[in-house]
Structure formats: C-alpha cells, structure tokens
Design a protein around this motif. Sequence first.
Motif, PDB file in Angstrom:
ATOM      1  N   ARG A   1      24.258  86.926  12.924  1.00 41.53           N
ATOM      2  CA  ARG A   1      25.712  86.969  12.887  1.00 41.53           C
ATOM      3  C   ARG A   1      26.228  87.459  14.225  1.00 41.53           C
ATOM      4  O   ARG A   1      25.658  88.336  14.839  1.00 41.53           O
ATOM      5  CB  ARG A   1      26.182  87.950  11.798  1.00 41.53           C
ATOM      6  N   PRO A   2      27.367  86.911  14.653  1.00 36.81           N
ATOM      7  CA  PRO A   2      27.907  87.376  15.922  1.00 36.81           C
ATOM      8  C   PRO A   2      28.410  88.804  15.782  1.00 36.81           C
ATOM      9  O   PRO A   2      28.936  89.176  14.733  1.00 36.81           O
ATOM     10  CB  PRO A   2      29.063  86.416  16.178  1.00 36.81           C
TER      11      PRO A   2
ATOM     12  N   ILE B   1      33.135  90.021  17.117  1.00 38.81           N
ATOM     13  CA  ILE B   1      34.194  89.038  16.925  1.00 38.81           C
ATOM     14  C   ILE B   1      35.263  89.662  16.044  1.00 38.81           C
ATOM     15  O   ILE B   1      34.987  90.238  15.013  1.00 38.81           O
ATOM     16  CB  ILE B   1      33.644  87.757  16.271  1.00 38.81           C
ATOM     17  N   GLY B   2      36.477  89.490  16.407  1.00 40.36           N
ATOM     18  CA  GLY B   2      37.562  90.127  15.683  1.00 40.36           C
ATOM     19  C   GLY B   2      38.604  90.516  16.714  1.00 40.36           C
ATOM     20  O   GLY B   2      39.751  90.100  16.649  1.00 40.36           O
ATOM     21  N   GLY B   3      38.186  91.260  17.721  1.00 47.80           N
ATOM     22  CA  GLY B   3      39.045  91.533  18.867  1.00 47.80           C
ATOM     23  C   GLY B   3      38.822  90.467  19.919  1.00 47.80           C
ATOM     24  O   GLY B   3      38.636  89.298  19.608  1.00 47.80           O
TER      25      GLY B   3
ATOM     26  N   ALA C   1      36.737  88.459  22.856  1.00 44.50           N
ATOM     27  CA  ALA C   1      35.345  88.140  23.162  1.00 44.50           C
ATOM     28  C   ALA C   1      35.066  88.579  24.593  1.00 44.50           C
ATOM     29  O   ALA C   1      35.715  88.101  25.523  1.00 44.50           O
ATOM     30  CB  ALA C   1      35.112  86.644  22.998  1.00 44.50           C
TER      31      ALA C   1
ATOM     32  N   ALA D   1      32.586  82.285  22.412  1.00 45.04           N
ATOM     33  CA  ALA D   1      33.231  82.585  21.129  1.00 45.04           C
ATOM     34  C   ALA D   1      34.617  81.952  20.975  1.00 45.04           C
ATOM     35  O   ALA D   1      34.941  81.469  19.888  1.00 45.04           O
ATOM     36  CB  ALA D   1      33.309  84.103  20.920  1.00 45.04           C
TER      37      ALA D   1
ATOM     38  N   GLY E   1      34.110  78.771  19.424  1.00 42.66           N
ATOM     39  CA  GLY E   1      33.410  78.705  18.147  1.00 42.66           C
ATOM     40  C   GLY E   1      31.895  78.624  18.259  1.00 42.66           C
ATOM     41  O   GLY E   1      31.225  78.351  17.272  1.00 42.66           O
ATOM     42  N   LEU E   2      31.337  78.859  19.438  1.00 41.25           N
ATOM     43  CA  LEU E   2      29.874  78.913  19.583  1.00 41.25           C
ATOM     44  C   LEU E   2      29.481  80.380  19.488  1.00 41.25           C
ATOM     45  O   LEU E   2      29.765  81.163  20.389  1.00 41.25           O
ATOM     46  CB  LEU E   2      29.427  78.319  20.921  1.00 41.25           C
ATOM     47  N   LEU E   3      28.830  80.737  18.375  1.00 41.03           N
ATOM     48  CA  LEU E   3      28.744  82.150  18.014  1.00 41.03           C
ATOM     49  C   LEU E   3      27.341  82.649  17.727  1.00 41.03           C
ATOM     50  O   LEU E   3      27.041  83.813  17.947  1.00 41.03           O
ATOM     51  CB  LEU E   3      29.596  82.388  16.757  1.00 41.03           C
ATOM     52  N   SER E   4      26.494  81.817  17.168  1.00 41.92           N
ATOM     53  CA  SER E   4      25.244  82.342  16.615  1.00 41.92           C
ATOM     54  C   SER E   4      24.037  81.758  17.344  1.00 41.92           C
ATOM     55  O   SER E   4      24.127  80.698  17.975  1.00 41.92           O
ATOM     56  CB  SER E   4      25.138  81.993  15.132  1.00 41.92           C
TER      57      SER E   4
ATOM     58  N   GLN F   1      23.413  78.127  16.454  1.00 44.77           N
ATOM     59  CA  GLN F   1      24.279  77.171  17.147  1.00 44.77           C
ATOM     60  C   GLN F   1      23.809  76.964  18.586  1.00 44.77           C
ATOM     61  O   GLN F   1      23.826  75.841  19.104  1.00 44.77           O
ATOM     62  CB  GLN F   1      25.726  77.659  17.103  1.00 44.77           C
TER      63      GLN F   1
ATOM     64  N   ALA G   1      20.644  74.946  18.590  1.00 48.20           N
ATOM     65  CA  ALA G   1      20.958  73.573  18.190  1.00 48.20           C
ATOM     66  C   ALA G   1      21.491  72.764  19.370  1.00 48.20           C
ATOM     67  O   ALA G   1      21.223  71.567  19.492  1.00 48.20           O
ATOM     68  CB  ALA G   1      21.972  73.574  17.047  1.00 48.20           C
TER      69      ALA G   1
ATOM     70  N   ILE H   1      23.385  73.551   8.375  1.00 48.02           N
ATOM     71  CA  ILE H   1      23.921  74.820   8.892  1.00 48.02           C
ATOM     72  C   ILE H   1      24.718  74.503  10.149  1.00 48.02           C
ATOM     73  O   ILE H   1      25.895  74.804  10.258  1.00 48.02           O
ATOM     74  CB  ILE H   1      22.780  75.820   9.193  1.00 48.02           C
ATOM     75  N   VAL H   2      24.037  73.905  11.106  1.00 48.28           N
ATOM     76  CA  VAL H   2      24.682  73.383  12.304  1.00 48.28           C
ATOM     77  C   VAL H   2      23.829  72.193  12.744  1.00 48.28           C
ATOM     78  O   VAL H   2      22.644  72.340  13.015  1.00 48.28           O
ATOM     79  CB  VAL H   2      24.835  74.468  13.398  1.00 48.28           C
TER      80      VAL H   2
ATOM     81  N   LEU I   1      40.637  76.003  16.887  1.00 43.40           N
ATOM     82  CA  LEU I   1      40.063  76.802  15.790  1.00 43.40           C
ATOM     83  C   LEU I   1      41.115  77.694  15.137  1.00 43.40           C
ATOM     84  O   LEU I   1      40.781  78.634  14.413  1.00 43.40           O
ATOM     85  CB  LEU I   1      38.884  77.630  16.298  1.00 43.40           C
TER      86      LEU I   1
ATOM     87  N   LEU J   1      40.254  85.438  21.207  1.00 43.27           N
ATOM     88  CA  LEU J   1      40.553  85.043  22.586  1.00 43.27           C
ATOM     89  C   LEU J   1      39.561  85.716  23.528  1.00 43.27           C
ATOM     90  O   LEU J   1      38.979  86.751  23.201  1.00 43.27           O
ATOM     91  CB  LEU J   1      41.973  85.486  22.948  1.00 43.27           C
TER      92      LEU J   1
ATOM     93  N   VAL K   1      27.185  70.239  19.154  1.00 44.38           N
ATOM     94  CA  VAL K   1      26.698  70.563  17.811  1.00 44.38           C
ATOM     95  C   VAL K   1      27.870  70.471  16.847  1.00 44.38           C
ATOM     96  O   VAL K   1      29.022  70.632  17.241  1.00 44.38           O
ATOM     97  CB  VAL K   1      26.061  71.970  17.722  1.00 44.38           C
ATOM     98  N   VAL K   2      27.541  70.206  15.588  1.00 46.15           N
ATOM     99  CA  VAL K   2      28.559  70.200  14.541  1.00 46.15           C
ATOM    100  C   VAL K   2      28.264  71.382  13.622  1.00 46.15           C
ATOM    101  O   VAL K   2      27.203  71.450  12.994  1.00 46.15           O
ATOM    102  CB  VAL K   2      28.562  68.875  13.754  1.00 46.15           C
ATOM    103  N   VAL K   3      29.190  72.311  13.582  1.00 46.61           N
ATOM    104  CA  VAL K   3      29.016  73.540  12.804  1.00 46.61           C
ATOM    105  C   VAL K   3      29.509  73.307  11.384  1.00 46.61           C
ATOM    106  O   VAL K   3      30.676  72.957  11.178  1.00 46.61           O
ATOM    107  CB  VAL K   3      29.786  74.704  13.459  1.00 46.61           C
ATOM    108  N   HIS K   4      28.603  73.488  10.417  1.00 47.70           N
ATOM    109  CA  HIS K   4      28.962  73.313   9.004  1.00 47.70           C
ATOM    110  C   HIS K   4      29.023  74.638   8.263  1.00 47.70           C
ATOM    111  O   HIS K   4      29.615  74.716   7.194  1.00 47.70           O
ATOM    112  CB  HIS K   4      27.940  72.416   8.297  1.00 47.70           C
ATOM    113  N   ARG K   5      28.350  75.638   8.791  1.00 44.65           N
ATOM    114  CA  ARG K   5      28.319  76.953   8.129  1.00 44.65           C
ATOM    115  C   ARG K   5      29.138  77.898   9.010  1.00 44.65           C
ATOM    116  O   ARG K   5      28.763  78.180  10.151  1.00 44.65           O
ATOM    117  CB  ARG K   5      26.869  77.435   8.036  1.00 44.65           C
TER     118      ARG K   5
ATOM    119  N   TYR L   1      33.362  71.795  12.391  1.00 46.67           N
ATOM    120  CA  TYR L   1      33.964  71.638  13.708  1.00 46.67           C
ATOM    121  C   TYR L   1      32.856  71.416  14.731  1.00 46.67           C
ATOM    122  O   TYR L   1      31.695  71.737  14.473  1.00 46.67           O
ATOM    123  CB  TYR L   1      34.837  72.847  14.073  1.00 46.67           C
TER     124      TYR L   1
END
Lengths: 386, 146
Positions: free
Chosen positions: A121-122, A125-127, A129, A137, A140-143, A146, A149, A201-202, B5, B11, B69-73, B85
């Motif tokens: 898990r990242p 994230i919340g505040g 990056a 982040a 949306g590239l976080l884990s 990903q 992949a 998953i990805v 997103l 940000l 990549v395509v993120v599904h989870r 996405y």
Amino acid sequence: MQGRAAVAGVGESVYYMRGKSPDSEFQLACTAIRNAVADAGLELTDIDGFVSYMDQRNDPLRLAHALGLKELRWAATTWAGGGNNAAGAVQIADAAVCAGYAKHVVAFRALAQGQFGRFGRPRGIGGRAEGDMAWKAPYGLLSPAQECALHTKRFMHDHAISQEALCDIALACYANAQRNPRAIRYGQPLTREKYHASRWIVEPFHLYDCCPENDGAAAIIVTSTERARDLLNTPVPIVAAAQGLGPKYGFSAFQGRWFPGMFYTSVGEAIWQRSGAKPADIDVLQLYENFTGPVMMTLCEMGFCAPEEVESFVADGALEGPDAKLPFNTAGGNIGEAYIHGFELVTEAVRQVRGESTCQVSDVSLSLVVAGPGYAPGSAVLFGVL
Amino acid sequence: MTRYLGDEWTLPGINDATRAWFTSGRLKVQRCDDCRTWQHPPDEICGGCQGNRLSFAECGEAGRIESFVVVHRAVHPALEDRIPYAVALVSLDDAPGVNAIGNVLNAAPDELAIGQRVRAVFEEVSQPEGGEVLRIPQWELIREAR
C-alpha cells in the motif's frame, strides 16, 4: 566467499496471513532467531552479530538485550528496504565472518504488516505527494504492483510474450506450495483456468500474479565453515554473493537505460564470475516473486535464457516440482509459501543443500537465491557443496 | 477543469525540484548547463559530467507511449470510483532518455497501445491553500485524421 563461511542453522516462525500473527514483529524475529540457533546446535550467547534489511524495525541492540547476548561485534544492514536485500543481507554476514569481525552472525527478516502497515500500500497519500511519490502519485501510480506491471507490459510487448508465461510462473509456485505444510497456500491448489478467471489487479497482473502479504520471520546463522563442521547440521557453504548497480527506486527506474528492467545483469555477471559456475550448472533456483512478471525478466538478465526464449523456458511445467527442468521456488516462494520479503527463499535454498526440502531436488550441489527484482541494489547468493 | 483522477486526488508537493514541471505550463526538464545532459527526476549533481550547474530547459510537447498499465484494484479509497484507469509512461521527443508518468486524457484505457504518439496538455489546479496555480502535465493521443 568461496565457501569460507557457511550457514550452520535455519529457523523461522509460523507464517501467518497479514495481520493474523498473535505475536508482535519483534517477538516473531526472536522466535526465528532462537529456532535457527537451536537448529545449529549453538547457544544464544554464541551469537555476536546481526544483519537485516535497511528499514529493519527490530534493531540489533534491542535484540541483543532481549536474547541475552554477551557481545555484539557486527551490526549492519543493506541499502534500500525491499526484497532486493534478501541475499545482500547474507553477503554482509558472509563478509563479516570471512574477515573475522564476528563469529556467529544472524541474518534475518521479520515482518508483521498487521502491526506496521502494508508494503503493498502506498504510504503518505492523503496530503501532498512528496519526494519520489510527487512524480507518480498525482497520476495514480502508487504501488509496487503497478510499477512492476509498467516494466512487465513493455517487456512482454517487445518480446511477444503472452499471459501464459506469467501463469506458468504462478502455477509453479502454487504447485510447490502444495508439498509444504508451512506454506500459506498449502491445500489451495491453482489451475490455469482459475488463474485466467481471477480478477485483474493491474494489467497485466491477475490476482494470482501477486504474492500475498504475510506476518512472520526467518533467520539463518552464518559462521566459518570450519567452525560449522563441529555443529549439529551439515554446513552449507556460501560459494558466492553479489550486489549490483541499478537506479534509485520508483520513478528513477523508468528512465533511460533502466527501463524496462529488473537490474540483475551485473548481479548475474558477478555471481558467475565469482563462482566459476554458469546458469546451466544451477540445480535449484529460488527467485523472488513479489509478482510473476519480474521473474521472467530476471531469468533473462541473470543469463538463464534470452527474452525471446523465456515463454518456452517456463512452459509445460519446466519450473514445477523437484524433477523440473529448473526446479524453482521449491517451498512455494513469496506467492505460495509466504511473503517474508524473500528471506523464506534463503532458508529454502539452504534446506535444498541439506536435503531437507519438502520438494527435494536430488543431488543438489549448487543452490541459488536471486533476491527482489525491480528495486536496486539487487542481490544474489549461491550456496553449494564444495 | 476536472482532473483525470478527480479534483480531490492528491497533488504533488511543490519545491525546487518539482516547481518547473508542475507549475510552468510547459514541459520543463532539468538539463546540465555544461554537458547538456537531460536529467529526470532532477538532482543536485549532473550524472553526465558531475557538474552542478543545472537549470530547467523547455522541451517540445510531443511524446510517445513507452508503456502503460490499467489499474483495476484501487489502492486508495479515493480512487474506488475511478477504476479502471490507465497510467502511461511517455518519452519526450526532445529529451532523449527522459520518460514521464502521466494519464492520457482523451482515451479510454482499452484504446491505448505502446508506440502511440501523444502531446502534452496541462491540468490547471488552484491549490486549496493558495499560492501558485499548478499546471500538471498530462497527455492526449494524436488521432490521425481518417
């Protein structure tokens, strides 16, 4: 180093699904270490060194006091905090023993992700990056899944590799775990149909391309081969070990010469040069699989096959069982046995040389561990019968 | 403008390393004043000549999808209603060896392919706490006329 140091003992805790351990991470570490010490026929007071991974939360002084050590002559970690450290930690223990700085060094890894949060898990994230995450982040590239992949997708495209190659790697891990009662996936066989029916998953990773997250600990005792001969079990000599250059983690790994890649070419070159062995000489291979895609890339970088050959190299059960063309992750690996950040691969490689695996390969003289791909510095360690 | 997103999504922190990329409204990448090596992400020393005279230079807005990549989870609750996405890796035509992470705004995940040509577009975002407006580099497929 050329067999001057050896593994005298291995031990582990019970392995649990993430968050299911009744013990804390520190207690799990102590259990694995005590089991390894007992396996070697040593006393805790014989231990004088600790090596682990960089983000090790079970610091050596706390361990030394809890376990009643008389002296601490060596305490070190590798750089960067991922599964890439699994063999590097053994290398540092090997170096300490060969140099005479310590006599009985523990190399170990303990994880309780229920207690400390998940690696998959990242964080943060919340505040905003910050740092490396700033480049990834917001998009949306976080884990780790990903990121791996992204490398895998390009590698499959360049070399016309199908999804079946990833499936074959997952099937081998699951099949081998069915022989190992310690394994998290023991009693849960996987079929090709079940693999393809599982959710993404990805892309290109299905559920079964990804290892679970687990709580547990594993440890080994490294000492001189000469001292190890007087102990309880047959010594397992460390023939060669290596670390190698790669990019900084994450975003840097997508730049220039490093993409796509797993950063194991120089690790392989060093292992083969230092040992005088070649890939075809390896009797049994443990290769870290946080995800299946990095396995096929690392097989190529280590010199086991060319990218154009990798799909057929892993096909038709070529990695599955004790009689495989290349026996692989024989206890089940991260995917099938447990995700102890690859240290469960180290204990299994040692057991193969001792003849004690639940998926025992016959006449093992060279047993190789390749640690976590995709995060540098990568590392590998070759155990063997001299 | 709605972000790919969602407007609530995280940000980038803005500092000396990230300001040029995320606020200039241009593709600006660190470049060595002496040996002209492009360097991304930025650092304090040039990996090409080990000099420390580095600045940010503008690149053209054309690029190529190197992977995606395509993120599904969703790995964060805020992304649950955004899946599936896609995240792409885009090479910059004018800065050899430099790849950027981004989203392709005018294409569904299943329309993407490695090798597609893209051009930069910018998502304008006012920072909730004030300060400079962010202009986050993103991408659009260059669709060939039929």
